[in-house]
Enzyme design. Structure first.
Site, PDB file in Angstrom:
ATOM      1  N   CYS A   1      -1.148   0.563   7.388  1.00 17.86           N
ATOM      2  CA  CYS A   1      -2.899   1.105   7.398  1.00 17.86           C
ATOM      3  C   CYS A   1      -3.221  -1.057   6.912  1.00 17.86           C
ATOM      4  CB  CYS A   1      -3.520   1.506   7.034  1.00 17.86           C
ATOM      5  SG  CYS A   1      -3.717   3.297   8.047  1.00 17.86           S
TER       6      CYS A   1
ATOM      7  N   ASP B   1      -8.055   3.624   1.180  1.00 18.51           N
ATOM      8  CA  ASP B   1      -7.059   4.652   2.430  1.00 18.51           C
ATOM      9  C   ASP B   1      -8.327   4.625   3.951  1.00 18.51           C
ATOM     10  OD1 ASP B   1      -5.152   5.227   3.731  1.00 18.51           O
ATOM     11  OD2 ASP B   1      -4.174   6.836   1.915  1.00 18.51           O
TER      12      ASP B   1
ATOM     13  N   ASN C   1       2.498   1.278   4.597  1.00 15.29           N
ATOM     14  CA  ASN C   1       2.767   0.141   4.798  1.00 15.29           C
ATOM     15  C   ASN C   1       2.545   0.286   7.189  1.00 15.29           C
ATOM     16  OD1 ASN C   1       5.416  -1.836   5.376  1.00 15.29           O
ATOM     17  ND2 ASN C   1       3.357  -2.805   5.260  1.00 15.29           N
TER      18      ASN C   1
ATOM     19  N   SER D   1      -1.833  -3.018   3.670  1.00 16.60           N
ATOM     20  CA  SER D   1      -0.996  -4.082   3.458  1.00 16.60           C
ATOM     21  C   SER D   1      -0.724  -4.587   4.876  1.00 16.60           C
ATOM     22  CB  SER D   1       0.116  -3.120   3.278  1.00 16.60           C
ATOM     23  OG  SER D   1       1.085  -2.880   3.343  1.00 16.60           O
TER      24      SER D   1
ATOM     25  N   CYS E   1       0.416  -1.421  -0.421  1.00 13.95           N
ATOM     26  CA  CYS E   1       0.151  -0.161   0.341  1.00 13.95           C
ATOM     27  C   CYS E   1       0.758   0.985   0.365  1.00 13.95           C
ATOM     28  CB  CYS E   1      -1.012   0.101   1.415  1.00 13.95           C
ATOM     29  SG  CYS E   1      -0.173  -0.001   2.836  1.00 13.95           S
TER      30      CYS E   1
HETATM   31  P1  4NP Z   1      -1.894   3.207   4.264  1.00 12.29           P
HETATM   32  O1  4NP Z   1      -2.017   4.048   5.143  1.00 12.29           O
HETATM   33  O2  4NP Z   1      -1.559   3.520   2.821  1.00 12.29           O
HETATM   34  O3  4NP Z   1      -3.191   2.326   4.303  1.00 12.29           O
HETATM   35  O4  4NP Z   1      -0.655   2.448   4.963  1.00 12.29           O
HETATM   36  C1  4NP Z   1      -1.634   5.307   5.235  1.00 12.29           C
HETATM   37  C2  4NP Z   1      -0.748   5.062   5.603  1.00 12.29           C
HETATM   38  C3  4NP Z   1      -0.505   6.861   6.088  1.00 12.29           C
HETATM   39  C4  4NP Z   1      -0.373   7.674   5.158  1.00 12.29           C
HETATM   40  C5  4NP Z   1      -1.827   7.857   4.373  1.00 12.29           C
HETATM   41  C6  4NP Z   1      -1.601   6.641   3.905  1.00 12.29           C
HETATM   42  N1  4NP Z   1       0.126   9.192   4.802  1.00 12.29           N
HETATM   43  O5  4NP Z   1      -0.114  10.016   4.009  1.00 12.29           O
HETATM   44  O6  4NP Z   1       1.374   9.361   6.075  1.00 12.29           O
END
Ligand code: 4NP
Length: 165
Positions: A14, A126, A12, A16, A9
């Site tokens: 949430c 997301d 990494n 994945s 994702c």
């Molecule tokens: P993930 O979610 O891709 O499912 O781990 C996110 C975690 C952090 C961020 C974006 C999406 N961020 O912008 O920090």
């Protein structure tokens, strides 16, 4: 031969790691932990070394998945040679992975939800900037796709005989 699966994702922390924890437990329950290996990574580098988001951990724990040992890392070129399946949570992750993939890499690169038996959507949304419900929705989508993925791998790699699959 071990079949290796990498979930990817953006951060990494949430989606994945949720797929990683769900699939790992499914493999352990099916007695296939030695035949199929699982890992997860992010296309981004902001959260390298961090534990999964506490909201993801809490939602996962409520369904008996322990994400606490997992730590974020960034996907790298070697992953395309190491893993048999690299599965993206959304279309942007897939585009980013296609951009860094080398021509020699023979791994299967696809959207994870393609493996759900009756997909209701093609991307895992997301949940990072949303509410609690988003983390449960991630689990619903991930559990469905993980079951389909396991069935696919068992069929295509002649695994799971006698494991009730
Ligand atoms: P993930 O979610 O891709 O499912 O781990 C996110 C975690 C952090 C961020 C974006 C999406 N961020 O912008 O920090």
């Amino acid at each position: 031969m071990t079949v290796k699966v990498l979930f990817v994702c953006l951060g990494n922390i949430c989606r994945s790691p949720t797929a990683h924890g769900v699939f790992q437990k499914m493999l352990a329950d099916a007695g296939l932990g030695a035949e199929i290996e699982v890992d997860s990574a992010g296309t981004g580098d902001w959260h390298i070394g961090r534990s999964p988001d506490p909201r993801s951990q809490a939602a996962a724990l409520s369904r008996n998945y322990d994400l606490s040992p997992l730590r974020a890392r960034q996907v790298c070129l070697a992953d395309f040679h190491e893993f048999d399946y690299i599965l993206a949570m959304d279309k942007q992750n897939l585009t980013d992975l296609q951009a860094i993939r080398s021509d020699q890499a023979k791994c299967e690169l696809a959207l994870f939800l393609n493996y759900a038996a009756n997909p209701t959507r093609c991307e895992v949304p997301d949940p990072y900037y949303g509410g609690e419900r988003g983390f449960d929705e991630v689990l619903d989508l991930v559990e469905a796709a993980a079951a389909g993925l396991l069935a696919h791998i068992c069929e295509h790699h002649a695994l799971g005989k006698g494991a009730g699959l």
